[in-house]
Design an enzyme around this catalytic site. Structure first.
Site, mmCIF file in Angstrom:
data_model
loop_
_atom_site.group_PDB
_atom_site.id
_atom_site.type_symbol
_atom_site.label_atom_id
_atom_site.label_comp_id
_atom_site.label_asym_id
_atom_site.label_seq_id
_atom_site.Cartn_x
_atom_site.Cartn_y
_atom_site.Cartn_z
ATOM 1 N N THR A 1 1.582 6.384 -9.730
ATOM 2 C CA THR A 1 1.282 5.945 -11.098
ATOM 3 C C THR A 1 -0.217 5.915 -11.405
ATOM 4 O OG1 THR A 1 1.424 3.728 -10.246
ATOM 5 C CG2 THR A 1 3.352 4.535 -11.439
ATOM 6 N N SER B 1 2.334 -5.604 -4.287
ATOM 7 C CA SER B 1 1.571 -4.810 -5.249
ATOM 8 C C SER B 1 0.806 -5.741 -6.178
ATOM 9 C CB SER B 1 2.540 -3.958 -6.078
ATOM 10 O OG SER B 1 1.868 -3.375 -7.170
ATOM 11 N N GLU C 1 -0.424 1.179 2.585
ATOM 12 C CA GLU C 1 -1.383 1.238 1.483
ATOM 13 C C GLU C 1 -1.924 2.642 1.227
ATOM 14 O OE1 GLU C 1 -3.000 -0.059 -0.886
ATOM 15 O OE2 GLU C 1 -2.352 -2.143 -0.873
ATOM 16 N N ASP C 2 -2.484 2.831 0.027
ATOM 17 C CA ASP C 2 -3.194 4.076 -0.289
ATOM 18 C C ASP C 2 -4.622 3.796 -0.773
ATOM 19 O OD1 ASP C 2 -2.281 2.925 -2.781
ATOM 20 O OD2 ASP C 2 -2.925 4.792 -3.725
HETATM 21 C C1 G6P Z 1 -1.907 -1.479 -8.822
HETATM 22 C C2 G6P Z 1 -2.694 -0.262 -9.284
HETATM 23 C C3 G6P Z 1 -3.889 -0.690 -10.115
HETATM 24 C C4 G6P Z 1 -3.445 -1.603 -11.235
HETATM 25 C C5 G6P Z 1 -2.770 -2.842 -10.654
HETATM 26 C C6 G6P Z 1 -2.262 -3.799 -11.726
HETATM 27 O O1 G6P Z 1 -2.595 -2.098 -7.798
HETATM 28 O O2 G6P Z 1 -3.129 0.492 -8.168
HETATM 29 O O3 G6P Z 1 -4.507 0.467 -10.628
HETATM 30 O O4 G6P Z 1 -4.533 -2.001 -12.046
HETATM 31 O O5 G6P Z 1 -1.659 -2.414 -9.874
HETATM 32 O O6 G6P Z 1 -1.184 -3.192 -12.400
HETATM 33 P P1 G6P Z 1 -0.492 -3.757 -13.707
HETATM 34 O O7 G6P Z 1 0.761 -2.906 -13.798
HETATM 35 O O8 G6P Z 1 -0.191 -5.202 -13.482
HETATM 36 O O9 G6P Z 1 -1.435 -3.541 -14.834
HETATM 37 MG MG MG Z 2 -1.821 1.604 -4.329
#
Ligand code: G6P
Ligand code: MG
Length: 221
Positions: A15, A115, A170-171
């Site tokens: 995503t 996450s 993780e990435d």
């Molecule tokens: C993940 C993604 C981030 C994102 C975060 C919050 O860690 O890698 O890029 O900002 O989630 O996501 P949300 O869906 O809560 O905005």
């Molecule tokens: Mg990630």
């Protein structure tokens, strides 16, 4: 190894491009800013409001916005993001992940999600994976975002496991730092140089396997 605690974005489904496109749209419309391509990886693992603060700092605009305005702007970005991920289906599960989940379950490994995304349950539902995990840690209930260990500690706790018995998957650089700070073994997907803090790094999710996780955990313990 008794548990595998998974990041979602970039590990289970990709995503990152949708997050980056949504932030780019917001930055252009609201601040007249063009985000450099590096932001796509720099914002991986970083919470919604922390991401916006980074973007505002990049534009030298942090002091122009109140905390309340920041929340409203982050909400606007989330609207763009939700539209973009509307069409996610099980075809968007990254290669090898469905097999990996089955292998881990066969070996009695507990699975949980750690996450930073508040959209994690909705995304897992779209992918048809919601019922595959024993727990989903709630990022709105932890004090500090990645690279702090909080969300991974919550992920282990949610399945009643000692972090030392878990592998964190993780990435992101911030995510690997969070896994290590939680006292877990880190298996990462991506660039080995960038993710050097991990205990094992593979180039694609298709390279993940129960054997790799177990072997990496053993070497670390
Ligand atoms: C993940 C993604 C981030 C994102 C975060 C919050 O860690 O890698 O890029 O900002 O989630 O996501 P949300 O869906 O809560 O905005
Ligand atoms: Mg990630």
């Amino acid at each position: 190894m008794k548990g595998a605690i998974f990041d979602l974005d970039g590990v289970i489904t990709d995503t990152a491009k949708f997050h980056f496109e949504a932030w780019s749209q917001l930055a252009k419309e609201q601040f007249g800013l063009i985000l450099p391509a590096e932001f796509e990886s720099e914002l991986k693992g970083i919470s919604r409001t922390d991401s916006l603060v980074k973007i505002l700092e990049f534009g030298g605009l942090r002091d122009n916005y109140t905390d309340e305005e920041i929340l409203a702007l982050a909400d606007k970005k989330n609207g763009y993001y939700l539209t973009a991920i509307e069409t996610l289906t099980k075809d968007d599960i990254l290669p090898g992940i469905t097999r990996l989940i089955a292998e881990l379950k066969e070996h009695g490994i507990k699975l949980s999600i750690a996450s930073a995304s508040k959209n994690a349950p909705a995304i897992l539902e779209k992918l048809g994976l919601l019922n595959e995990f024993d727990a989903i840690a709630d990022p709105s209930k932890v004090a500090n975002g990645k690279p702090a260990p909080d969300i991974f500690l919550a992920g282990a706790k949610a399945v009643d496991l000692d972090p030392a018995d878990c592998v964190g998957v993780e990435d992101a650089v911030s995510g690997v730092a969070a896994v290590k700070a939680a006292g877990m073994t880190a298996v990462a997907v991506g660039d080995a140089t960038e993710l050097a803090q991990a205990d094992a790094v593979v180039p694609t999710t298709a390279d993940f396997s129960y054997e790799l996780f177990e072997k990496t955990w053993q070497e670390n313990n």
